[in-house]
Write an enzyme that holds these catalytic residues in place. Sequence first.
Site, PDB file in Angstrom:
ATOM      1  N   ASN A  23      43.092  54.769  34.015  1.00  0.00           N
ATOM      2  CA  ASN A  23      43.658  54.923  32.680  1.00  0.00           C
ATOM      3  C   ASN A  23      43.156  56.147  31.938  1.00  0.00           C
ATOM      4  O   ASN A  23      43.609  56.418  30.817  1.00  0.00           O
ATOM      5  CB  ASN A  23      43.449  53.649  31.869  1.00  0.00           C
ATOM      6  CG  ASN A  23      44.337  52.516  32.391  1.00  0.00           C
ATOM      7  OD1 ASN A  23      45.335  52.776  33.065  1.00  0.00           O
ATOM      8  ND2 ASN A  23      43.945  51.295  32.145  1.00  0.00           N
ATOM      9  N   ARG A  92      53.982  52.144  32.600  1.00  0.00           N
ATOM     10  CA  ARG A  92      53.826  52.273  31.142  1.00  0.00           C
ATOM     11  C   ARG A  92      53.342  53.672  30.805  1.00  0.00           C
ATOM     12  O   ARG A  92      53.713  54.239  29.778  1.00  0.00           O
ATOM     13  CB  ARG A  92      52.801  51.232  30.690  1.00  0.00           C
ATOM     14  CG  ARG A  92      52.333  51.361  29.246  1.00  0.00           C
ATOM     15  CD  ARG A  92      53.132  50.579  28.301  1.00  0.00           C
ATOM     16  NE  ARG A  92      52.518  50.569  26.982  1.00  0.00           N
ATOM     17  CZ  ARG A  92      53.151  50.135  25.878  1.00  0.00           C
ATOM     18  NH1 ARG A  92      54.384  49.706  25.969  1.00  0.00           N
ATOM     19  NH2 ARG A  92      52.572  50.155  24.695  1.00  0.00           N
ATOM     20  N   CYS A 116      53.025  46.728  33.770  1.00  0.00           N
ATOM     21  CA  CYS A 116      52.730  45.329  34.048  1.00  0.00           C
ATOM     22  C   CYS A 116      53.374  44.408  33.007  1.00  0.00           C
ATOM     23  O   CYS A 116      53.375  44.705  31.818  1.00  0.00           O
ATOM     24  CB  CYS A 116      51.214  45.104  34.020  1.00  0.00           C
ATOM     25  SG  CYS A 116      50.395  45.870  35.411  1.00  0.00           S
ATOM     26  N   ARG A 121      54.612  44.492  24.800  1.00  0.00           N
ATOM     27  CA  ARG A 121      54.183  45.898  24.937  1.00  0.00           C
ATOM     28  C   ARG A 121      55.129  46.858  24.216  1.00  0.00           C
ATOM     29  O   ARG A 121      55.815  47.675  24.802  1.00  0.00           O
ATOM     30  CB  ARG A 121      54.017  46.268  26.408  1.00  0.00           C
ATOM     31  CG  ARG A 121      53.130  45.270  27.136  1.00  0.00           C
ATOM     32  CD  ARG A 121      52.739  45.728  28.497  1.00  0.00           C
ATOM     33  NE  ARG A 121      51.669  46.734  28.425  1.00  0.00           N
ATOM     34  CZ  ARG A 121      51.211  47.354  29.507  1.00  0.00           C
ATOM     35  NH1 ARG A 121      51.737  47.124  30.682  1.00  0.00           N
ATOM     36  NH2 ARG A 121      50.231  48.231  29.390  1.00  0.00           N
ATOM     37  N   ILE A 329      45.212  39.954  23.019  1.00  0.00           N
ATOM     38  CA  ILE A 329      45.957  41.222  23.058  1.00  0.00           C
ATOM     39  C   ILE A 329      47.309  41.061  23.755  1.00  0.00           C
ATOM     40  O   ILE A 329      48.334  41.542  23.252  1.00  0.00           O
ATOM     41  CB  ILE A 329      45.093  42.304  23.765  1.00  0.00           C
ATOM     42  CG1 ILE A 329      43.834  42.572  22.938  1.00  0.00           C
ATOM     43  CG2 ILE A 329      45.911  43.583  24.000  1.00  0.00           C
ATOM     44  CD1 ILE A 329      42.870  43.548  23.557  1.00  0.00           C
ATOM     45  N   ARG A 400      48.613  49.839  42.736  1.00  0.00           N
ATOM     46  CA  ARG A 400      48.952  50.717  41.608  1.00  0.00           C
ATOM     47  C   ARG A 400      47.663  51.174  40.922  1.00  0.00           C
ATOM     48  O   ARG A 400      47.604  52.261  40.351  1.00  0.00           O
ATOM     49  CB  ARG A 400      49.807  49.975  40.577  1.00  0.00           C
ATOM     50  CG  ARG A 400      51.251  49.765  40.944  1.00  0.00           C
ATOM     51  CD  ARG A 400      52.006  49.201  39.782  1.00  0.00           C
ATOM     52  NE  ARG A 400      51.769  49.983  38.577  1.00  0.00           N
ATOM     53  CZ  ARG A 400      51.997  49.529  37.347  1.00  0.00           C
ATOM     54  NH1 ARG A 400      52.443  48.294  37.166  1.00  0.00           N
ATOM     55  NH2 ARG A 400      51.765  50.292  36.293  1.00  0.00           N
TER      56      ARG A 400
END
Length: 421
Positions: A23, A92, A116, A121, A329, A400
């Site tokens: 990330n 994303r 995902c 989102r 979240i 991934r």
Amino acid sequence: MAKYLIEGGNKLSGRVAISGNKNAALPCLAACLLTSQEVVLHNIPQILDVVSSLDILKELGAQVDFQGNTARINCKAIKHHDLPESLANKLRASLLFVGPLLARFGKVEFPHPGGCVIGKRGIDLHLSGFQQLGYTTHENNFAYKITRNRVVPSEVHIFLDIATVTGTENLILASVIRDGKTVIRNAAQEPHVVDLCRMLTLMGAKIYGIGTSTLTIEGVKELSGTEFTISPDHIEFGTYAIAAGLTGGEVELVGCQTVDSDPVIWPMMKMGLSITPQDESIKVTGKKFTAISPKLVTGVWPGFPTDLMSAMIVLSTQAKGVSLLHDWIFESRMFFVDKLITMGANITIADPHRVIVSGPSRLQGKKLESPDLRAGMALVLAALVAEGQSVIDRAELIERGYEDVVVKLASLGAKIQRIDN
Ligand code: EPZ
């Protein structure tokens, strides 16, 4: 789709290298669009999300050379500014190309991003931030078009009502090259946001407050190329620490001494895992792992990271006692626990955000399917400690985000093999 065959019951032991942070690699790859000079990125993990991001850069016209864990990228000859749907809806992080394309061209068209299925989102905070920066956004049937207005504000103050990670990153990428100052409050502080800011600073960006929740960006006219090394992946680090704990083994995690581990390891240490820094590694032993972490709630950094919640649920199934695990979240993070229940775990889904786990429970190997990246890896962890054989389908979803899963786990003594369907 490929699948993993795993025979449970082996203690993990030995040394394993922790790869670069997925990330962080993704926004740093997008940042290459902000310069016409060469950018060299080291410690880039060889994972499918990186390949997809490099494919997007190539589709836009960039020169890309990815050898080992080093990517050399030159965006001098970028031909156009619209994200290809076939690639953008794979992940994303395709969203992260929007900010730099706006900074470079003043307009962009893109589809709603993939990624995902762990919740709704939304991208409303990205869009409202762009609007504050002087852009007009249009959405039609999940396709977006953004264009720069004639008049652009010189000083912009953005308050994010959610400390969105890619939202923060996208707005940084849209603000570093512009005639004006941008202040972003309630900014995400994750290690990957810090990596992006450090890389941009090396390119000549003026960003103040790096690593805090208030970022002040003095826009500049242009950025130069740079050479930058991505930090180790704190989620992969936590994942292999949990694998060592679960199997009662002893593992040395190499190349992660610079990881900010506090927010990641405290619940594992409360559960009895021993996690100690060595000269060139961090040693994790699970021999005394039994205690329970009565309550675990995810948070924005430096809270406990949501991406490790799935793995912590598996660890809790093997601890003594009852624990509440709460991920506020993402509303669909917990939906994979039905697969753990079929393996024999004692889990009650209290609501979409919370599960109650009673342990320890003996897990039986089963035929499973990976629902998303982190849940898929959690099922691998469960299979390592289950009796008998497990088959985990859709292994590509795991690949991934985790480099060389089979090679790394097998090198630690796991009985795991990959079968192409
Ligand atoms: C990033 O996703 C990570 N992905 C995720 O990791 C991670 O789980 C997440 O941050 C939280 O840490 C990448 O960095 C590529 P958010 P992101 O925007 O940016 C809501 C993995 O497994 N929200 O911080 O999408 C959103 O719906 C992936 O590596 C809005 O409502 O997360 C979510 O509920 C999975 N509107 C919450 O905020 C917005 O405009 C946090 O999302 C933006 C977000």
